[in-house]
Every structure is written in C-alpha cells, then in structure tokens.
Write a protein that holds these residues in place. Structure first.
Motif, short mmCIF file in Angstrom:
data_model
loop_
_atom_site.label_atom_id
_atom_site.label_comp_id
_atom_site.label_asym_id
_atom_site.label_seq_id
_atom_site.Cartn_x
_atom_site.Cartn_y
_atom_site.Cartn_z
N PRO A 120 67.64 66.86 62.44
CA PRO A 120 67.71 66.64 61.00
C PRO A 120 67.09 65.29 60.64
O PRO A 120 67.21 64.32 61.40
CB PRO A 120 69.22 66.65 60.71
N ALA A 121 66.42 65.24 59.50
CA ALA A 121 65.75 64.00 59.09
C ALA A 121 65.46 64.06 57.60
O ALA A 121 65.43 65.15 57.01
CB ALA A 121 64.46 63.80 59.87
N GLY A 122 65.23 62.90 57.01
CA GLY A 122 64.89 62.89 55.60
C GLY A 122 64.50 61.52 55.12
O GLY A 122 64.71 60.51 55.79
N LEU A 123 63.90 61.49 53.93
CA LEU A 123 63.41 60.25 53.35
C LEU A 123 64.52 59.47 52.65
O LEU A 123 65.44 60.06 52.08
CB LEU A 123 62.30 60.55 52.35
N MET A 124 64.38 58.17 52.66
CA MET A 124 65.34 57.27 52.02
C MET A 124 65.15 57.26 50.51
O MET A 124 64.02 57.19 50.02
CB MET A 124 65.16 55.86 52.59
N ASP A 125 66.24 57.36 49.76
CA ASP A 125 66.20 57.21 48.31
C ASP A 125 66.28 55.73 47.94
O ASP A 125 66.84 54.93 48.70
CB ASP A 125 67.37 57.95 47.66
N PRO A 126 65.75 55.35 46.78
CA PRO A 126 65.83 53.94 46.36
C PRO A 126 67.27 53.44 46.34
O PRO A 126 68.17 54.13 45.85
CB PRO A 126 65.23 53.97 44.95
N GLY A 127 67.49 52.26 46.89
CA GLY A 127 68.81 51.65 46.87
C GLY A 127 69.73 52.06 48.00
O GLY A 127 70.82 51.51 48.14
N GLU A 128 69.31 53.02 48.83
CA GLU A 128 70.15 53.47 49.94
C GLU A 128 69.96 52.58 51.17
O GLU A 128 68.87 52.05 51.42
CB GLU A 128 69.77 54.90 50.36
N SER A 129 71.02 52.46 51.95
CA SER A 129 70.87 51.94 53.30
C SER A 129 70.42 53.09 54.19
O SER A 129 70.52 54.27 53.81
CB SER A 129 72.20 51.39 53.82
N ILE A 130 69.93 52.78 55.37
CA ILE A 130 69.46 53.85 56.25
C ILE A 130 70.63 54.72 56.70
O ILE A 130 70.48 55.93 56.89
CB ILE A 130 68.69 53.27 57.46
N GLU A 150 49.12 46.35 53.14
CA GLU A 150 48.65 44.98 53.37
C GLU A 150 49.75 44.14 54.01
O GLU A 150 49.47 43.32 54.90
CB GLU A 150 48.19 44.36 52.05
N ASN A 151 50.99 44.32 53.58
CA ASN A 151 52.10 43.57 54.17
C ASN A 151 52.29 43.94 55.64
O ASN A 151 52.60 43.09 56.47
CB ASN A 151 53.40 43.84 53.40
N GLU A 152 52.11 45.22 55.95
CA GLU A 152 52.24 45.65 57.34
C GLU A 152 51.14 45.07 58.22
O GLU A 152 51.39 44.53 59.30
CB GLU A 152 52.19 47.18 57.42
N ILE A 153 49.90 45.20 57.75
CA ILE A 153 48.75 44.83 58.58
C ILE A 153 48.53 43.33 58.64
O ILE A 153 48.31 42.76 59.72
CB ILE A 153 47.49 45.55 58.08
N TYR A 154 48.61 42.67 57.50
CA TYR A 154 48.29 41.24 57.46
C TYR A 154 49.48 40.33 57.74
O TYR A 154 49.31 39.22 58.23
CB TYR A 154 47.69 40.87 56.10
N ARG A 155 50.68 40.81 57.40
CA ARG A 155 51.85 39.93 57.49
C ARG A 155 52.91 40.42 58.46
O ARG A 155 53.95 39.78 58.63
CB ARG A 155 52.47 39.75 56.09
N GLY A 156 52.69 41.56 59.10
CA GLY A 156 53.61 42.05 60.12
C GLY A 156 54.96 42.50 59.58
O GLY A 156 55.94 42.56 60.32
N LYS A 157 55.02 42.82 58.29
CA LYS A 157 56.30 43.23 57.72
C LYS A 157 56.68 44.63 58.18
O LYS A 157 55.83 45.50 58.33
CB LYS A 157 56.23 43.19 56.18
N ARG A 158 57.97 44.87 58.40
CA ARG A 158 58.45 46.17 58.85
C ARG A 158 59.07 46.94 57.68
O ARG A 158 59.75 46.37 56.83
CB ARG A 158 59.50 46.01 59.95
N TYR A 159 58.85 48.24 57.68
CA TYR A 159 59.40 49.14 56.66
C TYR A 159 60.06 50.32 57.34
O TYR A 159 59.85 50.57 58.52
CB TYR A 159 58.29 49.65 55.73
N THR A 160 60.84 51.06 56.56
CA THR A 160 61.32 52.36 57.00
C THR A 160 61.18 53.35 55.85
O THR A 160 61.37 52.99 54.68
CB THR A 160 62.77 52.32 57.51
N ASP A 161 60.83 54.57 56.19
CA ASP A 161 60.71 55.62 55.17
C ASP A 161 61.91 56.53 55.15
O ASP A 161 62.14 57.22 54.15
CB ASP A 161 59.45 56.45 55.44
N GLY A 162 62.67 56.57 56.23
CA GLY A 162 63.81 57.48 56.27
C GLY A 162 64.50 57.47 57.61
O GLY A 162 64.29 56.57 58.44
N ALA A 163 65.31 58.49 57.82
CA ALA A 163 66.14 58.56 59.01
C ALA A 163 65.94 59.87 59.75
O ALA A 163 65.72 60.92 59.15
CB ALA A 163 67.62 58.44 58.63
N MET A 164 65.99 59.80 61.07
CA MET A 164 66.14 60.96 61.93
C MET A 164 67.55 60.87 62.51
O MET A 164 67.97 59.79 62.94
CB MET A 164 65.09 60.96 63.04
#
Length: 202
Positions: free
Chosen positions: A93-103, A50-64
């Motif tokens: 190489p790529a992987g998902l972000m753990d809670p509290g990590e920077s990218i 909802e934040n992405e679609i209605y409010r344009g908020k950006r997220y990241t799931d991980g790093a390549m």
C-alpha cells in the motif's frame, strides 16, 4: 465496487504536455566537458527541482506502508489494477501526502483508504528516490502493525484494488507467478528470507 465494475483501457496516444506531471530538460556537462541533456518527469515545480539539484534539499511525495501482524509473520499487500501496466500488479500500500500532513498521517490515511484496515506506525525510514533515472519522486517507507480485516469500502472510483494478508508461503507463490513491483519484491524477499542469493542458499 462490484466484481463487474472494472477499469478499462480505452486508448493510448502520445502527448506533448501533461496535466499532472511536469517535464524538465536538464542541461549539464559530461566529465570531459561535453554538453548533454537529461529529461525528467516530476510532480513538483521548478523551485523544488532547483532546490534538490543545486542545494541538496530533501523532499518526500508520500508513503509506502509495510504493515505486519503482531507476530511479524504476515504482511499486507495490494493487488491493484495499474493503468500504466494495463494489468493487476501486487505491491505494498502507498499514497501521496496531502498538504499539511506528516508522513505518518499519510501512511495511516492511505492504508485505511486502500485496505480498509487501521495502521499503527512504528518506524519511518528516510525519504528515498523510487526511480531516479526517470522521476525525482521520493517516498518514505513507514513500518508498523495492521489491525482489522481487509475491505474495499474506502476505495475511490479510480482505484480497483484488493488487500491481502500474506504469509511466507503465499508471498513465495506471488513472487514466482505474479506481477510484483521491484521495491515490493525486494522488501518481502528480505522480510520472509526468500532471496536464495542474499540468504546464503545459492
């Protein structure tokens, strides 16, 4: 992991619910006002979508991770067995972000786990969608330098991957003869100037 220890596909079956991925149905109106729906898979919860679609908020799931040598003549790739394809596929190489990590912390950790080498981040691109027609997953590409030699010592039991440091000629052979993911193919084509159309050779 010894050479004999390989991931083996046992079966394929349709399911109505997933343990790690959530499914959403998005209702919308076409340009002419006709009701329609779109099905989407996501790692995130409803609030994120909802934040992405209605409010344009950006997220990241991980790093390549795009890791090169000091001379920028070689790049690190993974040959990894991908269960979803049932075969080995070359990718960055790529992987998902753990809670509290920077990218950047994610990139360093994942690079070590997948390749056995150290990574020094230099530049981080903004988060971008990876396959927007199917999922809302976003990743940042982190560029930098690698140090050390490839090792499989840090892989989990669920990972069957081997890191390779490739030069331009090796990259061309992989692109011509092996399975390489679309994003990885584009990036190494650009890095090594291997796309005849984009590089003015066709």
């Amino acid at each position: 992991m010894s050479k004999e220890e390989k991931i083996k596909i046992l079966s394929i079956e349709p399911i109505k619910s997933l343990d790690y991925i959530k499914g959403y149905k998005i209702s919308y109106l076409t340009k002419s006002g006709k009701p329609s729906t779109w099905e989407l898979a996501s790692r995130g919860n409803l609030a994120r979508l909802e934040n992405e679609i209605y409010r344009g908020k950006r997220y990241t799931d991980g790093a390549m991770i795009f890791a090169v040598d000091a001379e920028k003549e070689k790049v690190v790739l993974l040959k990894e067995f991908r269960v979803s394809a049932g075969r080995y596929v070359y990718s960055l190489p790529a992987g998902l972000m753990d809670p509290g990590e920077s990218i950047e912390e994610t990139a360093v950790r994942e690079f070590k786990e997948e390749t056995g080498m150290a990574f020094k981040p230099v530049y981080t691109d903004r988060s971008r969608y990876v396959s927007v027609g199917l999922v809302n997953e976003c990743v940042n590409i982190v560029y930098g330098y690698y140090e050390g030699e490839p090792s499989r010592d840090f892989l989990s039991d669920q990972e069957d991957a081997t890191a390779f440091v490739v030069d331009r000629n090796q990259a061309k052979k992989l692109l011509d003869h092996e399975e390489v993911t679309a994003r990885t193919a584009y990036l190494i084509q650009h890095f090594f100037k291997l796309n005849p159309f984009l590089d003015g050779q066709a």
